[in-house]
Design a protein around this motif. Structure first.
Motif, PDB file in Angstrom:
ATOM      1  N   SER A 114       0.923  -1.155  -0.007  1.00 15.87           N
ATOM      2  CA  SER A 114       0.001  -0.077   0.046  1.00 15.87           C
ATOM      3  C   SER A 114       0.815   1.325   0.078  1.00 15.87           C
ATOM      4  O   SER A 114       1.932   1.288   0.768  1.00 15.87           O
ATOM      5  CB  SER A 114      -1.111   0.010   1.267  1.00 15.87           C
ATOM      6  N   LYS A 115       0.443   2.150  -0.839  1.00 14.69           N
ATOM      7  CA  LYS A 115       1.116   3.428  -0.504  1.00 14.69           C
ATOM      8  C   LYS A 115       0.479   4.239   0.216  1.00 14.69           C
ATOM      9  O   LYS A 115      -0.912   4.255   0.615  1.00 14.69           O
ATOM     10  CB  LYS A 115       1.196   4.045  -2.274  1.00 14.69           C
ATOM     11  N   HIS A 116       0.841   5.602   0.657  1.00 11.07           N
ATOM     12  CA  HIS A 116       0.455   6.243   1.813  1.00 11.07           C
ATOM     13  C   HIS A 116      -0.088   7.528   1.143  1.00 11.07           C
ATOM     14  O   HIS A 116       0.811   8.160   0.496  1.00 11.07           O
ATOM     15  CB  HIS A 116       1.562   6.505   2.919  1.00 11.07           C
ATOM     16  N   TYR A 117      -1.372   8.037   1.659  1.00 10.67           N
ATOM     17  CA  TYR A 117      -1.941   9.291   1.252  1.00 10.67           C
ATOM     18  C   TYR A 117      -2.460  10.037   2.382  1.00 10.67           C
ATOM     19  O   TYR A 117      -2.751   9.332   3.422  1.00 10.67           O
ATOM     20  CB  TYR A 117      -3.172   9.189   0.180  1.00 10.67           C
ATOM     21  N   ALA A 118      -2.817  11.234   2.512  1.00 12.41           N
ATOM     22  CA  ALA A 118      -3.246  11.980   3.705  1.00 12.41           C
ATOM     23  C   ALA A 118      -3.871  13.330   3.292  1.00 12.41           C
ATOM     24  O   ALA A 118      -3.883  13.666   2.270  1.00 12.41           O
ATOM     25  CB  ALA A 118      -2.308  12.387   4.619  1.00 12.41           C
ATOM     26  N   VAL A 119      -4.600  14.012   4.063  1.00 10.35           N
ATOM     27  CA  VAL A 119      -5.379  15.231   3.902  1.00 10.35           C
ATOM     28  C   VAL A 119      -4.824  15.861   4.967  1.00 10.35           C
ATOM     29  O   VAL A 119      -4.614  15.782   6.476  1.00 10.35           O
ATOM     30  CB  VAL A 119      -6.857  15.151   3.895  1.00 10.35           C
ATOM     31  N   PHE A 120      -4.241  17.074   4.854  1.00  5.16           N
ATOM     32  CA  PHE A 120      -3.688  18.104   5.628  1.00  5.16           C
ATOM     33  C   PHE A 120      -4.617  19.215   5.885  1.00  5.16           C
ATOM     34  O   PHE A 120      -5.245  19.891   4.962  1.00  5.16           O
ATOM     35  CB  PHE A 120      -2.303  18.530   5.127  1.00  5.16           C
ATOM     36  N   GLY A 121      -4.794  19.883   7.126  1.00 10.56           N
ATOM     37  CA  GLY A 121      -5.470  20.912   7.471  1.00 10.56           C
ATOM     38  C   GLY A 121      -5.864  21.167   8.999  1.00 10.56           C
ATOM     39  O   GLY A 121      -5.493  20.322   9.741  1.00 10.56           O
ATOM     40  N   SER A 122      -6.413  22.032   9.061  1.00 12.46           N
ATOM     41  CA  SER A 122      -6.841  22.463  10.584  1.00 12.46           C
ATOM     42  C   SER A 122      -8.235  23.254  10.505  1.00 12.46           C
ATOM     43  O   SER A 122      -8.282  24.352  10.057  1.00 12.46           O
ATOM     44  CB  SER A 122      -5.678  23.287  11.261  1.00 12.46           C
ATOM     45  N   PRO A 123      -9.303  22.900  11.396  1.00 13.48           N
ATOM     46  CA  PRO A 123      -9.399  21.598  11.822  1.00 13.48           C
ATOM     47  C   PRO A 123      -9.470  20.401  11.081  1.00 13.48           C
ATOM     48  O   PRO A 123      -9.879  20.497   9.814  1.00 13.48           O
ATOM     49  CB  PRO A 123     -10.618  21.721  12.887  1.00 13.48           C
ATOM     50  N   ILE A 124      -9.251  19.304  11.368  1.00  8.69           N
ATOM     51  CA  ILE A 124      -9.225  18.132  10.508  1.00  8.69           C
ATOM     52  C   ILE A 124      -9.826  16.946  11.142  1.00  8.69           C
ATOM     53  O   ILE A 124     -10.225  15.963  10.233  1.00  8.69           O
ATOM     54  CB  ILE A 124      -7.650  17.876  10.007  1.00  8.69           C
ATOM     55  N   THR A 125     -10.208  16.815  12.426  1.00 10.90           N
ATOM     56  CA  THR A 125     -10.842  15.563  13.008  1.00 10.90           C
ATOM     57  C   THR A 125     -12.256  15.433  12.305  1.00 10.90           C
ATOM     58  O   THR A 125     -12.533  14.055  12.282  1.00 10.90           O
ATOM     59  CB  THR A 125     -10.981  15.947  14.224  1.00 10.90           C
ATOM     60  N   HIS A 126     -13.019  16.199  11.684  1.00 13.36           N
ATOM     61  CA  HIS A 126     -14.141  16.188  11.205  1.00 13.36           C
ATOM     62  C   HIS A 126     -14.137  15.387   9.748  1.00 13.36           C
ATOM     63  O   HIS A 126     -15.127  15.052   9.286  1.00 13.36           O
ATOM     64  CB  HIS A 126     -15.024  17.490  10.956  1.00 13.36           C
ATOM     65  N   ALA A 175      -5.959  11.521   8.096  1.00  9.34           N
ATOM     66  CA  ALA A 175      -6.112  12.842   8.394  1.00  9.34           C
ATOM     67  C   ALA A 175      -4.932  13.476   9.280  1.00  9.34           C
ATOM     68  O   ALA A 175      -4.708  12.794  10.345  1.00  9.34           O
ATOM     69  CB  ALA A 175      -7.216  13.277   8.959  1.00  9.34           C
ATOM     70  N   ILE A 176      -4.062  14.467   8.856  1.00 14.84           N
ATOM     71  CA  ILE A 176      -2.878  15.019   9.796  1.00 14.84           C
ATOM     72  C   ILE A 176      -3.078  16.632   9.839  1.00 14.84           C
ATOM     73  O   ILE A 176      -3.256  17.408   8.788  1.00 14.84           O
ATOM     74  CB  ILE A 176      -1.616  14.767   8.987  1.00 14.84           C
ATOM     75  N   ALA A 177      -3.111  16.913  11.045  1.00 14.91           N
ATOM     76  CA  ALA A 177      -3.468  18.286  11.591  1.00 14.91           C
ATOM     77  C   ALA A 177      -2.219  18.966  11.169  1.00 14.91           C
ATOM     78  O   ALA A 177      -1.088  18.485  11.500  1.00 14.91           O
ATOM     79  CB  ALA A 177      -4.099  18.245  13.022  1.00 14.91           C
ATOM     80  N   ALA A 198       6.957  20.804   6.926  1.00 14.27           N
ATOM     81  CA  ALA A 198       7.560  19.824   7.703  1.00 14.27           C
ATOM     82  C   ALA A 198       6.706  18.528   7.913  1.00 14.27           C
ATOM     83  O   ALA A 198       7.392  17.500   7.600  1.00 14.27           O
ATOM     84  CB  ALA A 198       7.978  20.496   8.969  1.00 14.27           C
ATOM     85  N   LYS A 199       5.516  18.738   8.151  1.00 17.73           N
ATOM     86  CA  LYS A 199       4.678  17.606   8.424  1.00 17.73           C
ATOM     87  C   LYS A 199       4.504  16.915   7.202  1.00 17.73           C
ATOM     88  O   LYS A 199       4.398  15.493   7.071  1.00 17.73           O
ATOM     89  CB  LYS A 199       3.311  17.823   9.137  1.00 17.73           C
ATOM     90  N   LEU A 200       4.511  17.261   6.066  1.00 18.98           N
ATOM     91  CA  LEU A 200       4.170  17.014   4.835  1.00 18.98           C
ATOM     92  C   LEU A 200       5.293  16.105   4.248  1.00 18.98           C
ATOM     93  O   LEU A 200       5.188  14.763   3.865  1.00 18.98           O
ATOM     94  CB  LEU A 200       3.735  17.914   3.624  1.00 18.98           C
ATOM     95  N   ASP A 201       6.683  16.772   4.387  1.00 18.77           N
ATOM     96  CA  ASP A 201       7.772  15.985   3.968  1.00 18.77           C
ATOM     97  C   ASP A 201       8.060  14.984   4.843  1.00 18.77           C
ATOM     98  O   ASP A 201       8.615  13.937   4.474  1.00 18.77           O
ATOM     99  CB  ASP A 201       9.021  16.985   4.079  1.00 18.77           C
ATOM    100  N   ALA A 202       7.553  14.952   6.356  1.00 22.13           N
ATOM    101  CA  ALA A 202       7.745  13.793   7.154  1.00 22.13           C
ATOM    102  C   ALA A 202       6.759  12.649   7.076  1.00 22.13           C
ATOM    103  O   ALA A 202       7.155  11.598   7.747  1.00 22.13           O
ATOM    104  CB  ALA A 202       7.814  14.452   8.705  1.00 22.13           C
TER     105      ALA A 202
END
Length: 278
Positions: free
Chosen positions: A2-14, A36-38, A46-50
């Motif tokens: 599996s490859k890894h994907y995400a959504v970044f933002g704030s707020p993001i828990t919803h 989901a990544i806050a 930094a969070k995107l690259d890491a």
């Protein structure tokens, strides 16, 4: 693997994006995980690259940050918008695109059966969300676009970026009562996320007006409640747009566009239950 994907933002828990992409992956048989990544302005890069992701969606308040991060390696539609909601790893860099506008137009025209041609349109907000949808609305044939923002310089910048003088107009918030009726009213502000809806004149609504909030769930309630009270013929929240723009992102990442009907039906039923629960 599996490859890894995400959504970044704030707020993001919803965010419903992980659920949507999990459904798309199951439907198409593609191996992927999506979380989901806050993140905020100061730690987004930094969070995107890491994160180890090969692709990501970008939501409030980071769409203009993502545009800057891509440093010119963007699609024509993202360049026109000046905002990015989808990134794909490109070697050591990121390539950016914007699927928001296509997602909105597809939802309004195909799911809700609206003819956007000739509609006098009011766009509340001039941030990343507004920038993402403005070009697609113009391309879909709306008559004119009035951009209203409390920061008038941002409204001016959005209108200038569209490059269609005479068809696009920036106006100050206090001029709203004098602008007359609109056929399409779109809330692209984040104010209603905190339950704070700026004062709006009911005189903005025409007999065939459609009101659209780019948010969904509880965040869309204040604006759409105002729209119904003002006499709008139809109200639409941003859930369908979310599903459609996600499908376009999925297509960019995997070369396959998933079917959105079943996913939207499941999510809309869930949203109705959440909004009507005691």
């Amino acid at each position: 693997m599996s490859k890894h994907y995400a959504v970044f933002g704030s707020p993001i828990t919803h965010s419903q994006s992980p659920r949507i992409h999990a459904a798309f992956a199951k439907q198409t048989g593609i191996g992927m995980d999506y979380v989901a990544i806050a993140a905020n302005h100061d730690d987004f890069r930094a969070k995107l690259d890491a994160s180890g992701v090969v692709g990501a969606n970008i939501t409030l308040p980071l769409k203009e940050d993502a545009f800057a991060l891509c440093a010119g390696n963007v699609s024509a539609r993202a360049l026109r918008a000046g905002a990015v909601n989808t990134v794909l790893r490109d070697g050591a860099q990121w390539r950016g695109d914007n699927t928001d506008g296509l997602g909105l137009v597809r939802d309004l025209t195909e799911r809700h059966g609206l003819d956007l041609r000739g509609r006098r349109t009011l766009l509340l907000g001039a941030g990343g969300a507004a920038r993402g949808v403005a070009p697609a609305l113009l391309d879909a044939g709306i008559h004119s676009l009035y951009v209203i923002n409390r920061n008038s310089a941002r409204a001016d910048a959005l209108v200038d970026a569209m490059g269609e003088p005479g068809r696009t107009h920036a106006r100050a918030w206090d001029t709203l009562p004098a602008l007359g009726e609109f056929d399409l009213l779109i809330n692209a502000t984040s104010a209603s996320r905190g339950g704070q809806l700026p004062s709006l004149a009911m005189a903005l609504v025409a007999p065939r007006s459609v009101a659209v909030d780019l948010s969904y769930g509880e965040a869309a309630v204040p604006f759409l409640a105002w729209a119904r009270a003002a006499g709008c013929a139809q109200t639409v929240d941003g859930l369908g747009m979310l599903v459609e723009q996600a499908a376009e992102s999925f297509l960019l990442w995997h070369g396959v566009r998933p079917d959105t009907a079943a996913v939207f039906a499941e999510l809309s039923g869930r949203a109705d239950a959440l909004l009507t629960a005691d």
